[in-house]
Design an enzyme around this catalytic site. Structure first.
Site, short mmCIF file in Angstrom:
data_model
loop_
_atom_site.label_atom_id
_atom_site.label_comp_id
_atom_site.label_asym_id
_atom_site.label_seq_id
_atom_site.Cartn_x
_atom_site.Cartn_y
_atom_site.Cartn_z
N HIS A 172 0.89 -1.16 0.00
CA HIS A 172 0.00 0.00 0.00
C HIS A 172 0.93 1.21 0.00
O HIS A 172 1.47 1.59 1.03
CB HIS A 172 -0.89 -0.04 1.25
CG HIS A 172 -1.74 1.17 1.44
ND1 HIS A 172 -3.10 1.13 1.29
CD2 HIS A 172 -1.43 2.46 1.77
CE1 HIS A 172 -3.60 2.34 1.52
NE2 HIS A 172 -2.60 3.16 1.82
N ASP A 194 -10.22 -3.81 -4.94
CA ASP A 194 -10.15 -3.16 -3.63
C ASP A 194 -11.55 -3.03 -3.04
O ASP A 194 -11.92 -2.01 -2.44
CB ASP A 194 -9.47 -1.80 -3.71
CG ASP A 194 -9.06 -1.25 -2.34
OD1 ASP A 194 -9.17 -1.99 -1.34
OD2 ASP A 194 -8.64 -0.08 -2.27
N PRO A 224 -12.68 5.36 4.24
CA PRO A 224 -12.44 5.27 2.80
C PRO A 224 -12.73 3.87 2.27
O PRO A 224 -12.49 2.88 2.94
CB PRO A 224 -10.94 5.60 2.69
CG PRO A 224 -10.37 5.13 3.99
CD PRO A 224 -11.44 5.35 5.02
#
Length: 429
Positions: free
Chosen positions: A177, A303, A321
């Site tokens: 990430h 994702d 998020p």
């Protein structure tokens, strides 16, 4: 079970053929095949692709079963054409031990709609302080071969170096990430004109690009394999092109939402559009599409990130998020890549099935559509048009940024080793 797909187009090419599936494999491909006792599926006008592989899925179990479970996430995956998904490690407890990864793997086996492969954490508790038990997880029944602290960056260069060294010995990949945390403190939106206009703290592109550059250098130095999660900037594409030209062992993914949406949608302040990394500019979107077509970015990964209503129905700064993606991925790729002629359907197979299977080392996924190959398949209606309604998805959550959009193409059937797992919008458990 046996099934005969009548009049289908392999990869959307050539003349229609019949495909006989028997005993978990593609038994015969030809014309006017005898169905015998097989179930006949009218596939005229449909495109047959190898089943999709998602390297980046959040199934939330254990710990947040109020937003998703392995069962509901598997159902969403099957409906989206997926035959294998990789469940990220940011669960509660974190998937940083043999016990947790084997639990996720066994739950996936029990559900049986897709192959659920747990991703092991790189560091204990995702805290970035100490390497997790990579070898133990790799040798477990789950056979973990992808490790990631997704949601957090492995920002310590020494830890990242060690992880890459271990990954080489384990024949595994480290999925990063890419976010330099010191550059994103308080960040809420892509740094630029839109964030300034909306009064949102900027998230600079260089926060991603700096980590990708560093880790590409580390991967080259160690000989380990690096996978870059959710690439979102033009600069990252440039770094990847440079690294691949030097023979670095690096691969990368892009999400459907970064292929379609830009930071202009943030004008509504609707937290459904809040995601990490943030939505970027139209220049970035075009660069990502071109990089995916070229192969600089290897594959599409969703994702898929379900959230409870209270985590999205709030002010922007407090919202979590993430977005749903499993049931819309194929359609978004069709809209952004096929309709624009950047990819044909064989190219879709490459970025949604073949490359992710190769990256993760799955020998029975992403295989050619040929006799004797495993029948992990997705049947697509290329002419379908449908309107996205999050409330109709199999996921517990409904946080899709594509709500109300009309999208092209839709998966009409999915097969896992010859068994129909989804058909005409219904799960076949």
């Amino acid at each position: 079970m046996s099934a005969l797909l009548r009049g289908v187009l392999l990869y959307g090419e050539g003349e229609p053929v019949d495909v006989l599936v028997d005993d978990g494999v593609i038994a015969r491909i030809g014309t006017d095949l005898d169905a015998g006792g097989a179930e006949v599926v009218d596939a005229r006008g449909k495109v047959l692709l190898p089943g999709f592989v998602d390297l980046h899925t959040h199934l939330r179990e254990p710990g947040r079963e109020d937003t998703e479970t392995i069962a509901t996430g598997s159902a969403a995956a099957a409906l989206g054409g997926y035959t294998a998904v990789f469940a990220m490690a940011n669960t509660d407890p974190v998937a940083d031990t043999q016990l947790v990864v084997e639990h996720v793997w066994r739950q996936g086996q029990a559900v049986g709609l897709v192959d659920v492969h747990p991703v092991g954490a790189v560091t204990v508790g995702l805290k970035g302080e100490k390497l997790a038990e990579l070898g133990t997880m790799a040798r477990s029944a789950a056979g973990v071969r992808v490790f990631s602290d997704d949601g957090h960056c492995v920002h310590d260069p020494l830890l990242m170096r060690r992880a890459l060294e271990y990954s080489k010995a384990l024949d595994a990949v480290i999925a990063q990430h890419a976010e330099e945390p010191e550059l994103t403190v308080g960040a809420q939106a892509n740094e630029g004109e839109v964030a300034s206009r909306l009064g949102l703290a900027g998230w600079p592109a260089v926060a991603e690009e700096a980590i990708v550059a560093r880790d590409c250098l580390l991967a080259k130095h160690t000989g380990g394999r690096l996978h870059v999660c959710h690439v979102s900037t033009t600069g990252t594409v440039d770094v990847l092109r440079w690294a691949k030209a030097r023979g670095t062992g690096v691969s990368a993914e892009v999400t459907p939402h970064h292929l379609l949406l830009t930071d202009e949608v943030l004008a509504s302040y609707d937290p459904v559009n809040k995601v990490n990394p943030p939505l970027r500019t139209s220049v970035d979107v075009q660069a990502l599409r071109a990089a995916l077509a070229e192969g600089i970015v290897d594959c599409v990964a969703t994702d898929h990130a379900p959230h409870a209503p209270q985590d999205k129905d709030c002010e922007w700064s407090s919202a979590r998020p993430g977005m749903l993606g499993l049931q819309t991925a194929l359609s978004v790729v069709a809209h952004t890549m096929v309709a624009t002629e950047l990819l044909d359907w064989r190219g879709v197979a490459r970025v949604m099935s073949e490359r992710p299977a190769q990256i993760a080392g799955l020998p029975d996924q992403g295989r050619p559509l040929a006799e004797g190959e495993p029948a992990n398949l997705a049947l697509v209606d290329p002419d379908a048009r449908w309107t996205v309604r999050g409330s109709e998805f199999a996921s517990i959550a409904a946080n899709t940024p594509f709500e109300g959009m009309e999208l092209p193409a839709r998966v009409v059937m999915t097969m896992l080793r010859g068994r129909i797992t989804a058909h005409e919008g219904k799960v076949c458990g």
